[in-house]
Write a protein that holds these residues in place. Structure first.
Motif, PDB file in Angstrom:
ATOM      1  N   UNK A 138       0.848  -1.265   0.005  1.00  0.00           N
ATOM      2  CA  UNK A 138      -0.038   0.029   0.136  1.00  0.00           C
ATOM      3  C   UNK A 138       0.976   1.372   0.057  1.00  0.00           C
ATOM      4  N   UNK A 139       1.476   1.368  -1.021  1.00  0.00           N
ATOM      5  CA  UNK A 139       2.280   2.611  -1.312  1.00  0.00           C
ATOM      6  C   UNK A 139       1.740   3.246  -2.692  1.00  0.00           C
ATOM      7  N   UNK A 140       1.494   4.611  -2.537  1.00  0.00           N
ATOM      8  CA  UNK A 140       0.961   5.398  -3.618  1.00  0.00           C
ATOM      9  C   UNK A 140       2.111   6.348  -3.908  1.00  0.00           C
ATOM     10  N   UNK A 141       2.273   6.446  -5.197  1.00  0.00           N
ATOM     11  CA  UNK A 141       3.305   7.511  -5.757  1.00  0.00           C
ATOM     12  C   UNK A 141       2.550   8.393  -6.533  1.00  0.00           C
ATOM     13  N   UNK A 142       2.984   9.691  -6.070  1.00  0.00           N
ATOM     14  CA  UNK A 142       1.856  10.748  -6.688  1.00  0.00           C
ATOM     15  C   UNK A 142       2.904  12.049  -7.216  1.00  0.00           C
ATOM     16  N   UNK A 143       2.239  12.956  -7.879  1.00  0.00           N
ATOM     17  CA  UNK A 143       2.795  14.088  -8.225  1.00  0.00           C
ATOM     18  C   UNK A 143       2.069  15.070  -7.338  1.00  0.00           C
ATOM     19  N   UNK A 144       2.414  16.027  -6.402  1.00  0.00           N
ATOM     20  CA  UNK A 144       1.770  16.954  -5.749  1.00  0.00           C
ATOM     21  C   UNK A 144       1.748  18.314  -6.689  1.00  0.00           C
ATOM     22  N   UNK A 145       0.588  19.018  -6.579  1.00  0.00           N
ATOM     23  CA  UNK A 145       0.476  20.282  -7.171  1.00  0.00           C
ATOM     24  C   UNK A 145       0.036  21.083  -6.186  1.00  0.00           C
TER      25      UNK A 145
ATOM     26  N   UNK B 159       6.162  18.186  -7.548  1.00  0.00           N
ATOM     27  CA  UNK B 159       7.214  17.323  -7.696  1.00  0.00           C
ATOM     28  C   UNK B 159       6.839  15.988  -7.296  1.00  0.00           C
ATOM     29  N   UNK B 160       7.920  15.554  -6.960  1.00  0.00           N
ATOM     30  CA  UNK B 160       7.540  13.685  -6.807  1.00  0.00           C
ATOM     31  C   UNK B 160       7.179  13.546  -4.960  1.00  0.00           C
ATOM     32  N   UNK B 161       6.402  12.724  -4.646  1.00  0.00           N
ATOM     33  CA  UNK B 161       5.857  12.341  -3.423  1.00  0.00           C
ATOM     34  C   UNK B 161       5.430  10.909  -3.336  1.00  0.00           C
ATOM     35  N   UNK B 162       5.516  10.553  -2.444  1.00  0.00           N
ATOM     36  CA  UNK B 162       4.991   9.128  -2.193  1.00  0.00           C
ATOM     37  C   UNK B 162       4.562   8.808  -0.744  1.00  0.00           C
ATOM     38  N   UNK B 163       3.714   7.867  -0.291  1.00  0.00           N
ATOM     39  CA  UNK B 163       3.112   7.585   1.117  1.00  0.00           C
ATOM     40  C   UNK B 163       3.015   6.244   1.039  1.00  0.00           C
ATOM     41  N   UNK B 164       3.597   5.450   2.035  1.00  0.00           N
ATOM     42  CA  UNK B 164       3.213   4.446   2.415  1.00  0.00           C
ATOM     43  C   UNK B 164       2.445   4.265   3.891  1.00  0.00           C
ATOM     44  N   UNK B 165       1.613   3.367   3.608  1.00  0.00           N
ATOM     45  CA  UNK B 165       0.814   3.442   4.967  1.00  0.00           C
ATOM     46  C   UNK B 165       1.364   3.098   6.349  1.00  0.00           C
TER      47      UNK B 165
END
Lengths: 567, 333
Positions: free
Chosen positions: A316-323, A455-461
């Motif tokens: 459960x790790x989401x990779x995303x671009x934050x705006x 930019x780059x961001x990610x979040x793991x539970x």
């Protein structure tokens, strides 16, 4: 930063813990309440059949944000503090879903919850001593939480928004946290919340909410981490180079059920080149690969053939671009949506060694609340509609706006950012890349005054509850001068009102609120505050000399070093 | 203008012995050119460097008319396999030297990267030579407090290991850029590594020039210039500068070669050219991550870098031998 998810709600978790506890723990040497113990089946590392001794070398892509538990909130740091600085509760040392169960750690049993979910009461196990022999007191938890707030723990919003008086203490309006009362004689601790908060037990199990002696300096101690209680002790810290985890000789005699003593000493060293990192493990010159890293393309085929020492887990790790919604062009919803349409998710998945599963929602697929519908920006596995995105940028009036893409230097994150910047240019922005050294990246973008555009961001539970993602990433209350994880600086009234209704839902009832979480996640996706592009599996990859079958891989904390043992 | 050189005018012994006429008088640079022409190896490597420069300058022609792909154009679908591994060299115009880890044409990036590396090398060399010459002459001529201040500054920079200083400056300037008040240079500009490298090498040239000027200022022709009432400025730049010119010329290829190498090193370490701009250093850095499966991504820019620096260095050695055969100018880190 950390990111992950688990399919079961806390209620189910609690039920499983109790069921497991009912079986008893044959390996436990603790005199603590059996009601809190976990069966040995959930913790492979607790088996006594392994070979003890020796030193395992762990290669990490980056140094933890800090080895001071009152500051760190990274995967690399959590993996360490999980074993060196225990708190009242912990997550079970187990692979798979069982690893999301909450077990009593330094508390005797699961807490008594009263006052409609606003009061938590538990008792400290008696007779515990820190690694230096100092007795543990119930009031040490109050001190540690106050230290978290004073030093700017990156997940401080978990505490300031929940515990009565924590916010005032953080702002300097109070000398102590009024919502926490302790009795050192009995070990009884009572925590009052400002409102019911369903994930509070999870918060009490997160590394960072740990007991620290009251003599610990109220200042960051990254190179000489505070004394703690746990199977390991941090030693020989060389900033950004490495450190040792030595077996705590005093732990075995007072071991917590379900939290085994270490079998091998551990040497952690930083190797920022993921290819070198992976080849070191492949060639057996290192023993453990960083679970937060991606096996590079050059070695993934070779590594994936090592069935007896490699496995990929859905964590459960989401990779995303934050705006950043306060910075042009992303003040425009249309411009943000254009980005969501244009991001080439299949290309990003391919660049990521194929370990990335394309997606467009913030909550990962196995997390309660993940929307069941299709992505509103088209098929995530197909080539994106760049022409439509370009048209939307034109309509937004933001064409030609300079955009700075913030990124790390690590593979494949840099390559993802390069692809993203090229996408932004293709749809009409003038994007340039700003790369930051891996060790400094998150602390840089978490500094509010930098106002990173995108930019780059990610979040793991951190725990199996969508609250973990939302409270950190899009909750307006998470915006802070330092340690700001709401990179988008989103202040959306609808999100706030929904979160106010969803936060109180107890973990064991999370599935009853799943549809509401789904609606919220769909709303956030439609607003394109963040542009998720995929969910990555986490690698468990060990050297030949480690007994792969005995090693526990926690879905929340990664490789359980206490379970490492030689074949 | 008086010119005093340390070179000796060669006398053709055979002509002298035969009682024939001496060759017409030759200036030091004419003599140097004559010596250089005799050094075929130096000329060959000079030609190699020139060829590298020309090929790199033709990068847009290659990209637009042969490869049909820009330096940052990504072809993920066609150039990467399902695991993200790039294709190797092909016999096609596109991807002739293979692709990199985001599906970009390595040959195109090699040429554009060469342009960037050469541009940074050239700019850094200009910065170093101009500032080092000014400071070296100023310190050597005036001596006293000015010399003390400038020499200590040289030593301060010299005391830092080149790459550590370069990384420190590179990382800081990459975030904030360089704001000089009248001009702002963004963090991802090529001028940033050029300025950093240019400043780092100033002491290596400046100290040599200062030492030479300290000797020259005591010579008779300088006394004569003073007696004639020439001002400091005219003495420094009219009398002294021409006499250190050969030293400066010798330093140019040495600094250029070192600047290109330093740029590659800093870029490899992430403190030089910022992605996605290509340079040979960044390409090698990216290629390292693909070893051992895609050797071409590291090998190709590495070979180009070696050829370029080898060309400059051997030519520079020849130039030094031609201008001042007794000189022992070296850049030592």
């Amino acid at each position: 930063m950390r990111k992950y998810k688990t399919p079961l709600g806390t209620a189910v978790v609690v039920a499983m813990v109790l069921a497991v506890a009912a079986c008893g723990s044959s390996s436990s040497k603790s005199s603590a309440s059996s009601a809190s113990s976990t069966s040995s089946s959930t913790a492979g590392g607790s088996s006594s059949s392994g070979k003890s001794g020796g030193t395992a070398t762990v290669v990490e892509g980056t140094f933890p944000q800090s080895l001071d538990p009152s500051i760190d909130f990274t995967t690399q740091g959590g993996e360490v503090h999980w074993l060196t600085h225990l708190g009242p509760y912990s997550f079970a040392h187990a692979t798979g879903t069982a690893g999301t169960q909450i077990i009593p750690s330094m508390a005797q049993a699961l807490p008594t919850v009263a006052d409609g979910g606003k009061t938590y009461t538990f008792t400290l196990r008696p007779g515990l001593k820190y690694s230096d022999g100092t007795p543990v007191k119930a009031s040490d938890l109050t001190f540690a939480i106050e230290r978290d707030l004073k030093l700017g723990w990156s997940a401080a919003s978990f505490l300031t928004s929940t515990i009565a008086g924590a916010s005032d203490y953080a702002k300097g309006k109070a000398k102590t946290i009024s919502g926490i009362t302790t009795n050192d004689a009995s070990g009884k601790t009572t925590i009052h919340l400002v409102m019911p908060y369903g994930a509070f037990l999870d918060v009490l199990a997160v590394p960072g909410v740990s007991y620290l002696p009251a003599s610990t300096p109220m200042k960051p101690e990254p190179n000489s981490p505070p004394v703690g209680f746990g199977p390991y002790v941090i030693k020989n810290v060389q900033s950004n180079v490495g450190f040792d985890l030595a077996i705590n000789p005093n732990y075995a005699s007072q071991a917590i059920p379900g939290i085994p003593a270490g079998k091998m000493n551990v040497n952690v060293k930083v190797e920022s080149n993921t290819t070198t990192e992976a080849s070191d493990v492949l060639n057996n010159s290192a023993d453990v690969f960083d679970w937060g890293d991606t096996i590079p393309p050059a070695l993934i085929q070779q590594v994936s053939q090592q069935k007896d020492r490699y496995k990929a887990y859905e964590t459960n790790k989401t990779f995303y671009w934050f705006l950043n919604t306060t910075q042009k062009p992303f003040t425009s919803t249309l411009a943000r949506q254009a980005v969501a349409y244009a991001v080439d998710r299949p290309a990003l998945a391919r660049i990521g060694s194929g370990a990335l599963v394309p997606g467009c929602f913030l909550l990962p697929p196995q997390m309660a609340g993940h929307p069941t519908g299709s992505c509103p920006y088209g098929n995530v596995n197909a080539t994106p509609d760049v022409a439509k995105a370009k048209q939307m940028v034109q309509q937004s009036g933001m064409a030609g706006t300079p955009v700075t893409v913030w990124a790390e230097n690590r593979q494949p994150r840099l390559q993802w950012a390069e692809n993203y910047a090229a996408t932004l240019n293709a749809i009409g922005f003038k994007a340039t890349l700003k790369t930051i050294a891996d060790a400094d990246y998150f602390s840089t973008i978490e500094t509010l005054k930098n106002h990173p555009q995108t930019g780059f961001a990610d979040w793991q539970q951190d725990f199996p509850n969508p609250t973990d993602f939302y409270q950190n990433l899009v909750d307006a209350n998470a915006i802070a001068p330092v340690g700001n994880s709401n990179y988008e600086e989103v202040k959306d009234p609808h999100i706030q009102s929904e979160l106010a209704a969803l936060y109180p839902v107890q973990g064991n009832q999370i599935n009853t609120a799943a549809s509401r979480w789904q609606a919220l996640d769909s709303y956030v996706t439609s607003k394109a505050y963040v542009v998720p592009y995929g969910y990555e599996s986490s690698p468990e990859f060990l050297s030949n000399r480690i007994d792969f079958g005995k090693v526990v891989f926690s879905p929340l904390e990664g490789n359980d070093f206490s379970s490492l043992q030689l074949k | 203008m008086s010119t005093v050189t340390g070179t000796e005018v060669p006398i053709e012994s055979s002509a002298w012995d035969a009682g024939g006429e001496l060759p017409p008088g030759l200036g030091p640079y004419q003599l140097a050119w004559r010596r250089l022409r005799r050094n075929k190896v130096a000329l060959a490597f000079g030609g190699l460097f020139l060829a590298v420069v020309i090929v790199c300058l033709l990068a847009p022609v290659y990209a637009n008319h042969i490869a049909h792909s820009g330096p940052n154009d990504q072809h993920v679908d066609t150039a990467l396999n399902q695991f993200g591994l790039p294709i190797g060299p092909t016999w096609h115009a596109k991807f002739f030297l293979g692709a990199d880890n985001t599906g970009r044409d390595v040959a195109v990036r090699l040429l554009y990267g060469g342009r960037n590396s050469l541009q940074i090398g050239a700019e850094a060399t200009i910065i170093t030579i101009v500032l080092a010459t000014l400071l070296g002459i100023f310190a050597g001529y005036f001596r006293g407090p000015a010399d003390g201040l400038i020499s200590r500054a040289f030593e301060l920079i010299w005391a830092y290991p080149v790459y550590l200083l370069g990384i420190a400056l590179g990382v800081v300037l990459a975030i904030s850029g360089l704001d000089l008040g009248f001009v702002h240079i963004s963090g991802n500009s090529l001028q940033i590594p050029a300025i950093i490298i240019g400043i780092i090498y100033i002491p290596y040239v400046g100290k040599a020039i200062r030492g030479q000027v300290l000797g020259l200022r005591e010579r008779e022709f300088i006394d004569a210039a003073r007696q004639q009432g020439l001002g400091h400025f005219r003495i420094m730049f009219g009398e002294i500068l021409p006499n250190v010119a050969s030293t400066i010329v010798v330093f140019i290829p040495l600094i250029m070669a070192n600047a290109i190498l330093t740029e590659a090193g800093l870029s490899f370490l992430g403190a030089g050219v910022r992605p996605p701009n290509p340079s040979w250093g960044t390409m090698i850095g990216e290629g390292i991550g693909l070893l051992p499966a895609a050797v071409h991504t590291m090998l190709v820019p590495g070979i180009m870098l070696v050829l370029c620096v080898l060309g400059i260095n051997v030519f520079g050695d020849g130039l030094r031998d031609a201008l001042d055969p007794r000189a022992k100018i070296r850049i030592e880190h």
